[in-house]
Motif scaffolding. Structure first.
Motif, short mmCIF file in Angstrom:
data_model
loop_
_atom_site.label_atom_id
_atom_site.label_comp_id
_atom_site.label_asym_id
_atom_site.label_seq_id
_atom_site.Cartn_x
_atom_site.Cartn_y
_atom_site.Cartn_z
N GLU A 16 -111.68 27.38 26.82
CA GLU A 16 -112.33 28.62 27.27
C GLU A 16 -111.50 29.37 28.31
N ASP A 17 -110.58 28.68 28.98
CA ASP A 17 -109.78 29.34 30.01
C ASP A 17 -108.94 30.48 29.44
N LEU A 18 -108.54 30.39 28.18
CA LEU A 18 -107.71 31.46 27.62
C LEU A 18 -108.43 32.80 27.60
N ASP A 19 -109.76 32.79 27.63
CA ASP A 19 -110.52 34.04 27.63
C ASP A 19 -110.70 34.61 29.02
N HIS A 20 -110.39 33.83 30.06
CA HIS A 20 -110.73 34.25 31.41
C HIS A 20 -109.56 34.33 32.38
N LEU A 21 -108.43 33.72 32.05
CA LEU A 21 -107.29 33.78 32.97
C LEU A 21 -106.72 35.19 32.97
N PRO A 22 -106.60 35.83 34.13
CA PRO A 22 -106.13 37.23 34.17
C PRO A 22 -104.64 37.35 33.89
N ASP A 23 -104.28 38.43 33.19
CA ASP A 23 -102.88 38.77 32.94
C ASP A 23 -102.11 37.67 32.20
N PRO B 263 -100.04 36.12 29.31
CA PRO B 263 -99.20 36.75 28.29
C PRO B 263 -99.83 36.66 26.90
N ALA B 264 -99.58 37.65 26.09
CA ALA B 264 -100.11 37.66 24.72
C ALA B 264 -99.62 36.43 23.96
N HIS B 265 -100.48 35.92 23.08
CA HIS B 265 -100.17 34.81 22.17
C HIS B 265 -99.96 33.49 22.90
N THR B 266 -100.51 33.36 24.11
CA THR B 266 -100.46 32.08 24.81
C THR B 266 -101.33 31.07 24.08
N GLU B 267 -100.80 29.86 23.90
CA GLU B 267 -101.54 28.79 23.25
C GLU B 267 -101.91 27.72 24.28
N LEU B 268 -102.90 26.90 23.94
CA LEU B 268 -103.25 25.74 24.75
C LEU B 268 -103.07 24.50 23.89
N ILE B 269 -102.15 23.63 24.30
CA ILE B 269 -101.88 22.39 23.58
C ILE B 269 -101.88 21.24 24.58
N ASP B 270 -102.77 20.29 24.36
CA ASP B 270 -102.90 19.13 25.24
C ASP B 270 -103.16 19.55 26.69
N GLY B 271 -103.94 20.61 26.86
CA GLY B 271 -104.31 21.05 28.19
C GLY B 271 -103.27 21.87 28.91
N SER B 272 -102.13 22.12 28.28
CA SER B 272 -101.05 22.90 28.90
C SER B 272 -100.89 24.24 28.20
N PRO C 241 -99.35 34.42 39.65
CA PRO C 241 -100.74 34.31 39.22
C PRO C 241 -101.25 32.88 39.38
N ASP C 242 -102.55 32.74 39.55
CA ASP C 242 -103.13 31.43 39.79
C ASP C 242 -102.89 30.47 38.63
N TRP C 243 -102.78 31.03 37.39
CA TRP C 243 -102.65 30.12 36.24
C TRP C 243 -101.29 29.46 36.15
N ILE C 244 -100.34 29.84 36.99
CA ILE C 244 -99.07 29.13 37.05
C ILE C 244 -99.29 27.69 37.51
N PHE C 245 -100.35 27.48 38.29
CA PHE C 245 -100.64 26.15 38.84
C PHE C 245 -101.88 25.59 38.14
N PRO C 246 -101.71 24.73 37.14
CA PRO C 246 -102.85 24.24 36.36
C PRO C 246 -103.73 23.31 37.18
N PRO C 247 -105.01 23.21 36.85
CA PRO C 247 -105.88 22.24 37.51
C PRO C 247 -105.41 20.83 37.19
N PRO C 248 -105.79 19.84 38.00
CA PRO C 248 -105.32 18.45 37.79
C PRO C 248 -105.63 17.92 36.40
#
Length: 204
Positions: free
Chosen positions: A29-36, A38-47, A16-23
């Motif tokens: 907001e990306d957590l609402d739009h990245l396809p597939d 995994p459940a309970h994914t968190e975003l901490i410090d941009g990762s 999936p494209d989200w394996i490769f993060p933007p620079p």
């Protein structure tokens, strides 16, 4: 075996494209739009942070604490698990439990809450996320202005609750007590919980 079959077997499945993060890293907001995702994914410090399978202690304590808190909540508050909180542009963790104040949005399309909506966050320490649970996430909650934080540790196969309250001048938490047998508090609201009920022992 044909050459085509060999190539097919050697080619890994598409990632999936989200394996490769933007620079600059991901934003909340990306957590609402990245396809597939995994459940309970968190975003901490941009990762993106992915949740490992949890132990029985973790599941049971969260379930029983949610149930216990509901008995003491003011009528205009709500307790939830497994919901993310937006703390900043690149911070959207998922506390184990949150208590929402009266101004929090309500409805089927809500996917996360702002820090200003949250009265209390609770983390039950997991082996795979000890540093995040004990250090990074509490620091983020405090910086965002969430007034109360509880850290729950397993001590002798029982839950111990480490209670913290925000110092608004420093945007950091101050420890106000450690509770092993009974959690009796007046803030953020009156409550009295027998901690043995959060992870009851079994006789076989």
């Amino acid at each position: 075996m044909t050459a085509e079959a060999v190539i097919t077997r050697m080619t890994p499945p598409s990632l999936p494209d989200w394996i490769f993060p933007p620079p600059e890293g991901f934003v909340a907001e990306d957590l609402d739009h990245l396809p597939d995702l995994p459940a309970h994914t968190e975003l901490i410090d941009g990762s993106l942070v992915f949740v490992s399978p949890q132990r029985h202690f973790h599941h049971v304590v969260i379930r029983e604490l949610e149930h216990a808190l509901k008995q003491f909540l003011p009528a205009d508050h709500e307790v939830l698990g497994q919901m993310t909180v937006k703390l900043g542009a690149r911070q959207r963790p998922e506390p184990d439990i949150i208590v929402l104040g009266p101004d929090a949005p309500y409805g089927p399309d809500v996917t996360c809450y702002d820090a200003a909506d949250v009265v209390l966050t609770v983390e039950v320490v997991s082996k795979e996320s000890e540093l995040r649970d004990r250090r990074r996430k509490p620091a983020l909650y405090a910086e965002a202005g969430i007034p109360h934080f509880w850290l729950i540790e397993e001590v002798n196969s029982r839950p111990a609750v480490f209670v913290h309250e925000l110092n608004p001048a420093t945007r950091s938490y101050v420890a106000t007590g450690v509770h092993h047998d009974r959690l009796k508090l007046t803030v953020p609201f009156d409550l009295d919980i027998d901690l043995a009920t959060l992870y009851p022992s079994r006789t076989r």
